[in-house]
Write a protein that holds these residues in place. Structure first.
Motif, PDB file in Angstrom:
ATOM      1  N   UNK A  98      -9.005   2.788   6.285  1.00  0.00           N
ATOM      2  CA  UNK A  98      -8.482   4.044   5.760  1.00  0.00           C
ATOM      3  C   UNK A  98      -6.988   3.943   5.600  1.00  0.00           C
ATOM      4  N   UNK A  99      -6.483   4.469   4.507  1.00  0.00           N
ATOM      5  CA  UNK A  99      -5.045   4.486   4.279  1.00  0.00           C
ATOM      6  C   UNK A  99      -4.374   5.384   5.302  1.00  0.00           C
ATOM      7  N   UNK A 100      -5.126   6.351   5.861  1.00  0.00           N
ATOM      8  CA  UNK A 100      -4.512   7.294   6.769  1.00  0.00           C
ATOM      9  C   UNK A 100      -5.285   7.329   8.083  1.00  0.00           C
ATOM     10  N   UNK A 132       2.397   0.987   6.928  1.00  0.00           N
ATOM     11  CA  UNK A 132       2.659   1.961   7.988  1.00  0.00           C
ATOM     12  C   UNK A 132       3.287   3.231   7.425  1.00  0.00           C
ATOM     13  N   UNK A 133       4.169   3.079   6.452  1.00  0.00           N
ATOM     14  CA  UNK A 133       4.797   4.245   5.817  1.00  0.00           C
ATOM     15  C   UNK A 133       3.746   5.106   5.130  1.00  0.00           C
ATOM     16  N   UNK A 134       2.772   4.468   4.505  1.00  0.00           N
ATOM     17  CA  UNK A 134       1.686   5.214   3.876  1.00  0.00           C
ATOM     18  C   UNK A 134       0.847   5.956   4.903  1.00  0.00           C
ATOM     19  N   UNK A 175      12.409   7.646   7.988  1.00  0.00           N
ATOM     20  CA  UNK A 175      11.306   8.603   8.161  1.00  0.00           C
ATOM     21  C   UNK A 175      10.154   7.977   8.935  1.00  0.00           C
ATOM     22  N   UNK A 176       9.887   6.706   8.686  1.00  0.00           N
ATOM     23  CA  UNK A 176       8.820   6.002   9.404  1.00  0.00           C
ATOM     24  C   UNK A 176       9.087   6.025  10.902  1.00  0.00           C
ATOM     25  N   UNK A 177      10.300   5.691  11.276  1.00  0.00           N
ATOM     26  CA  UNK A 177      10.658   5.676  12.702  1.00  0.00           C
ATOM     27  C   UNK A 177      10.603   7.088  13.279  1.00  0.00           C
TER      28      UNK A 177
END
Length: 94
Positions: free
Chosen positions: A4-6, A57-59, A68-70
């Motif tokens: 899954x992408x999420x 991971x950003x997705x 934003x990822x962090x």
């Protein structure tokens, strides 16, 4: 880890997002301010592979950039708030 992408939930708790061990090490490095070049040398991976995992991971975390990822990783308790350099919460690694 699923395909899954999420694989992450928008609301915490820890463990709501599962990362591979490679992704965990990359996220720790990104959170500490390391560039893709530096991470590629430290982890013996190409910088394109590092960038790929950052994009994945950003997705998952719906983060448009590394900052934003962090931030999302801290909010979702993927990164521990009691450690420096940043460390992954053990429950989040596959």
């Amino acid at each position: 880890m699923g395909n899954d992408q999420n694989d992450c939930e928008a609301s915490p708790p820890a463990g709501s997002c599962v990362l591979s061990s490679v992704q965990a090490r990359i996220l720790e490095g990104v959170a500490a301010g390391s560039s893709s070049g530096r991470l590629s040398r430290e982890l013996h991976l190409s910088s394109k592979t590092i960038d790929y995992h950052v994009r994945v991971m950003s997705g998952k975390l719906e983060a448009p950039n590394r900052v934003s990822l962090v931030s999302r990783a801290f909010v979702l308790r993927i990164l521990r708030t009691d450690a420096w350099p940043p460390r992954i919460a053990v429950e989040t690694v596959d």
